[in-house]
Design a protein around this motif. Structure first.
Motif, PDB file in Angstrom:
ATOM      1  N   TRP A   1      -5.121   5.704   1.753  1.00  0.00           N
ATOM      2  CA  TRP A   1      -3.939   4.403   0.406  1.00  0.00           C
ATOM      3  C   TRP A   1      -4.567   3.820  -0.316  1.00  0.00           C
ATOM      4  O   TRP A   1      -5.736   3.438  -0.486  1.00  0.00           O
ATOM      5  N   THR A   2      -3.360   3.728  -1.062  1.00  0.00           N
ATOM      6  CA  THR A   2      -3.859   3.190  -2.091  1.00  0.00           C
ATOM      7  C   THR A   2      -2.978   1.708  -2.576  1.00  0.00           C
ATOM      8  O   THR A   2      -1.847   1.340  -2.056  1.00  0.00           O
ATOM      9  N   THR A   3      -3.873   0.798  -2.701  1.00  0.00           N
ATOM     10  CA  THR A   3      -3.161  -1.202  -2.231  1.00  0.00           C
ATOM     11  C   THR A   3      -2.630  -1.629  -4.042  1.00  0.00           C
ATOM     12  O   THR A   3      -4.461  -2.040  -4.239  1.00  0.00           O
ATOM     13  N   PRO A   4      -2.196  -1.414  -4.735  1.00  0.00           N
ATOM     14  CA  PRO A   4      -2.012  -2.070  -5.923  1.00  0.00           C
ATOM     15  C   PRO A   4      -0.988  -3.484  -6.108  1.00  0.00           C
ATOM     16  O   PRO A   4      -1.757  -3.451  -6.678  1.00  0.00           O
TER      17      PRO A   4
ATOM     18  N   SER B   1      -5.713  11.205  -0.530  1.00  0.00           N
ATOM     19  CA  SER B   1      -7.670  10.488  -0.316  1.00  0.00           C
ATOM     20  C   SER B   1      -6.927   9.396   0.346  1.00  0.00           C
ATOM     21  O   SER B   1      -8.454   8.795   0.496  1.00  0.00           O
TER      22      SER B   1
ATOM     23  N   GLU C   1      -7.460   2.343 -12.136  1.00  0.00           N
ATOM     24  CA  GLU C   1      -6.492   2.607 -11.738  1.00  0.00           C
ATOM     25  C   GLU C   1      -6.610   1.696 -10.165  1.00  0.00           C
ATOM     26  O   GLU C   1      -7.793   1.650  -9.266  1.00  0.00           O
ATOM     27  N   PRO C   2      -5.423   1.728  -9.568  1.00  0.00           N
ATOM     28  CA  PRO C   2      -5.335   0.727  -7.942  1.00  0.00           C
ATOM     29  C   PRO C   2      -5.791   1.553  -7.520  1.00  0.00           C
ATOM     30  O   PRO C   2      -6.845   1.435  -6.250  1.00  0.00           O
ATOM     31  N   GLU C   3      -6.382   3.321  -7.272  1.00  0.00           N
ATOM     32  CA  GLU C   3      -7.515   3.646  -6.167  1.00  0.00           C
ATOM     33  C   GLU C   3      -8.580   3.656  -6.886  1.00  0.00           C
ATOM     34  O   GLU C   3      -9.811   4.987  -5.858  1.00  0.00           O
ATOM     35  N   ARG C   4      -8.911   3.462  -7.357  1.00  0.00           N
ATOM     36  CA  ARG C   4     -10.184   3.457  -8.261  1.00  0.00           C
ATOM     37  C   ARG C   4     -10.805   2.037  -8.008  1.00  0.00           C
ATOM     38  O   ARG C   4     -11.605   1.521  -9.454  1.00  0.00           O
TER      39      ARG C   4
ATOM     40  N   SER D   1       1.188  -1.081   0.202  1.00  0.00           N
ATOM     41  CA  SER D   1       0.180  -0.118   0.400  1.00  0.00           C
ATOM     42  C   SER D   1       0.404   1.307  -0.065  1.00  0.00           C
ATOM     43  O   SER D   1       2.179   1.331   0.217  1.00  0.00           O
TER      44      SER D   1
ATOM     45  N   GLY E   1      -1.597   8.272   0.035  1.00  0.00           N
ATOM     46  CA  GLY E   1      -2.335   9.426  -1.236  1.00  0.00           C
ATOM     47  C   GLY E   1      -2.920  10.626  -0.857  1.00  0.00           C
ATOM     48  O   GLY E   1      -3.520  10.446   0.649  1.00  0.00           O
TER      49      GLY E   1
ATOM     50  N   ARG F   1      -2.874  -6.701  -4.156  1.00  0.00           N
ATOM     51  CA  ARG F   1      -3.981  -6.736  -3.131  1.00  0.00           C
ATOM     52  C   ARG F   1      -3.989  -8.595  -2.865  1.00  0.00           C
ATOM     53  O   ARG F   1      -4.768  -8.829  -3.541  1.00  0.00           O
TER      54      ARG F   1
END
Length: 643
Positions: free
Chosen positions: A324-327, A322, A582-585, A317, A320, A329
């Motif tokens: 945490w982004t988890t590319p 907004s 996208e990892p954050e979406r 993770s 960011g 998983r």
């Protein structure tokens, strides 16, 4: 870049009109600093009570001072002390700045952040104000002024060194050195600092001009050089009292400061223009607590036996704006000794990040968690770094995508290979170099004795890739992680690199984790294939059954998008419509559902787990393709997609 190439670049600076003029002017000042005290030192010190405060004349070109001493000779003689003090203060500022700027790379995280914060605070104050502050602390005199100016210059150089070091620290050759077990201090001295030397030298040249001006200012105010010594600043202060009567005594040292400072600045600016040096603004990522653990995607047990690499529920993770982004998983897989496992998927699917995470090369502010991350029986996330250094340095080898960026450009290839043996096998410098030559010979680099003394830019792409594999063989690797090792190589060289990996695997029973976009390469090279999409493994199957037994629609789509000799050239190439999320979406449910022709409402609501089937085949899909259905059709697109 080699030392010869670096010298040629600095020679190019001297060939520019501005650089040549600045260099000649600076050379003249240096010669004057060396010769003036020898030639005119006595004349500058002679006291003549009959010629006190005379105006400029034939006998005294700039007049005399309050003791009848010739001002012209005093200005010439003062060149040595003025230049020496400015250079000394610059060296103090550069050295201290490099130490402070590099400290975050060596110190523990909290101590490094404290040093960075102190540097950021110091940079906010004007340099001259800091110099006056330190001058008061250290007291009046030459020593105090040198320390004051040096310390005042240090924060700016620390910020520059920190920014440059952070840029180099992200290079593949630094990551390779870390995997090889190189200690932090050695990593800093051998790999990072040599690669930031040019911009530091350029800024040091400019800083010397500023130091000269600052020192003249302190001496002018009476805080610098004290009688009987004198520099240009002190002479300027003495001449200012008579400027209304005769400006020459004040103008002469003023012109000397301006000309010398201009020479330093012009040399630095011309070098910056030729070398392309620029200073980047540092970026400080947000620091937040680790993200809450999401529900684990359950996977059935891995194959029995003692794997060389075991990964369960791996998550990576990044913070960011907004959250945490988890590319990556919940990735789970294992690699057995002597097994070749391929990892395929589109760009951004998490292949390389997974490899970096299992190699412990993902650093803060990223956050890596796993229920199990075990290499050669050692739990990597629970073992101190000092204990892991020897294990990872000798038993784990990384072959990166870009072999040019994977080597330190300022060190010869042989010395870089030898560093592994010096660190972990306690070999002497000569014995380690001999072993490096032997490893280059083993990976079929021609003329290894000669090539070992050459620099990376003198190697072709294929030879650099072979040398990278040779670096991995300096120890006794149990696992080789090859991240796109054949990218940008022609077909013949690709085959040679893959054949070399196969020979290493057969000779040493070494496991291989091969990451590639080329499904065909992985199918021919590996025993088992992991298909990744949107940070997860969506299918795990034997390579022999890739074209016939693949069940996930994404795997089928990847295969259909690879052209072969039977492809109808009159029709557009097949592509997978749309783009990966996208990892954050990340969407709710199956991440492939928006692009999948088999998706339904259940797929869009619930993410499938990786379920084991027969013969070690695992698939994460609610509606997998059945073997009797044949190849999954792939829609054609004229607007673009990802093959």
């Amino acid at each position: 870049m080699s030392a010869r190439r670096s010298s040629s670049r600095w020679a190019a600076v001297a060939r520019t009109p501005v650089g040549a003029c600045a260099g000649l002017l600076l050379l003249a000042v240096v010669l004057l600093a060396v010769l003036a005290p020898l030639l005119w030192g006595d004349r500058a010190s002679v006291v003549d009570t009959d010629a006190i405060q005379q105006a400029p004349s034939h006998a005294h070109l700039l007049g005399t001072d309050s003791l009848g001493r010739d001002i012209f000779y005093r200005v010439l003689v003062a060149t040595r002390l003025s230049l020496l003090l400015a250079v000394t203060a610059t060296l103090i500022g550069v050295t201290l700045g490099i130490v402070l700027g590099a400290a975050p790379s060596v110190l523990p995280r909290r101590a490094g952040r404290l040093v960075t914060s102190l540097v950021n605070i110091a940079v906010a104050f004007p340099g001259l104000l800091l110099a006056l502050f330190f001058a008061v602390i250290f007291g009046v005199g030459t020593t105090g002024a040198v320390l004051a100016i040096g310390l005042a210059m240090a924060p700016a150089f620390a910020r520059l060194a920190q920014t440059l070091a952070a840029g180099v620290a992200g290079k593949d050759f630094v990551a390779a050195a870390r995997v090889a077990g190189v200690g932090r201090m050695r990593l800093l001295v051998r790999h990072i600092l040599p690669n930031i030397g040019e911009p530091l030298a350029v800024n040091a040249a400019i800083g010397a001009g500023s130091a000269l001006l600052a020192f003249a200012g302190l001496s002018f105010l009476g805080l610098g050089v004290q009688a009987p010594d004198y520099d240009w600043g002190r002479l300027l202060g003495e001449g200012l009292d008579r400027i209304s009567l005769t400006p020459a005594p004040a103008m002469a040292p003023c012109v000397a400061v301006i000309v010398t400072g201009l020479a330093f600045n012009l040399l630095g600016e011309s070098a910056a223009a030729v070398l392309g040096v620029r200073t980047l603004s540092p970026r400080i990522g947000p620091r937040r607590p680790p993200p809450p653990s999401e529900p684990e995607v359950m996977a059935d047990a891995q194959p029995a036996g003692d794997p060389v690499l075991a990964v369960e529920n791996l998550r990576v993770s990044f913070p960011g704006p907004s959250g945490w982004t988890t590319p990556v998983r919940g990735v789970s897989f294992s690699v057995q000794p002597g097994e070749a496992v391929g990892v395929v998927g589109e760009s951004g699917s998490g292949k390389s990040l997974t490899a970096l995470a299992v190699s412990l090369l993902v650093e803060p502010p990223a956050h890596v968690t796993a229920d199990r991350l075990e290499f050669a029986g050692t739990r990597l996330l629970e073992t101190p770094e000092r204990e892991l250094r020897g294990l990872l340095g000798t038993s784990l080898s990384l072959v990166f995508q870009d072999p040019m960026s994977s080597f330190n450009p300022v060190r010869s290839v042989g010395r870089q290979l030898a560093e592994v043996a010096e660190q972990h096998q306690q070999l002497t410098r000569r014995a380690a170099f001999a072993r490096a030559v032997d490893r280059l010979r083993a990976v079929r680099v021609p003329a290894p004795q000669l090539r070992a003394r050459q620099y990376p830019y003198e190697f072709s792409g294929g030879m650099r890739q072979r040398a990278m594999i040779g670096m991995g063989l300096m120890g006794d690797p149990r696992l080789i992680i090859a991240d796109e090792p054949t990218t940008a190589l022609d077909a013949a060289v690709q085959w040679q690199v893959l054949q070399l990996l196969a020979e290493v695997r057969a000779a040493r029973d070494t496991a291989i984790l091969l990451i590639s976009h080329d499904v065909g390469v992985v199918a021919r090279t590996c025993d088992r294939i992991l298909v990744m999409y949107a940070g997860r493994i969506v299918e795990d199957l034997p390579a022999a059954g890739l074209h016939t037994a693949a069940r996930h629609p994404y795997t089928r789509a990847l295969l259909a998008a690879v052209p072969d000799l039977d492809t109808d050239r009159s029709r557009p190439l097949a592509v997978i419509p749309g783009r990966p999320p996208e990892p954050e979406r990340m969407p709710v449910g199956c991440a492939f559902a928006p692009r999948c022709p088999r998706a339904d409402d259940h797929c869009r609501r619930t993410d499938p787990g990786l379920v084991a089937e027969r013969d070690g085949h695992r698939v994460a899909c609610w509606h997998p393709v059945q073997e009797q259905e044949g190849a999954e059709p792939v829609r054609e697109s004229t607007t673009g997609g990802t093959a």
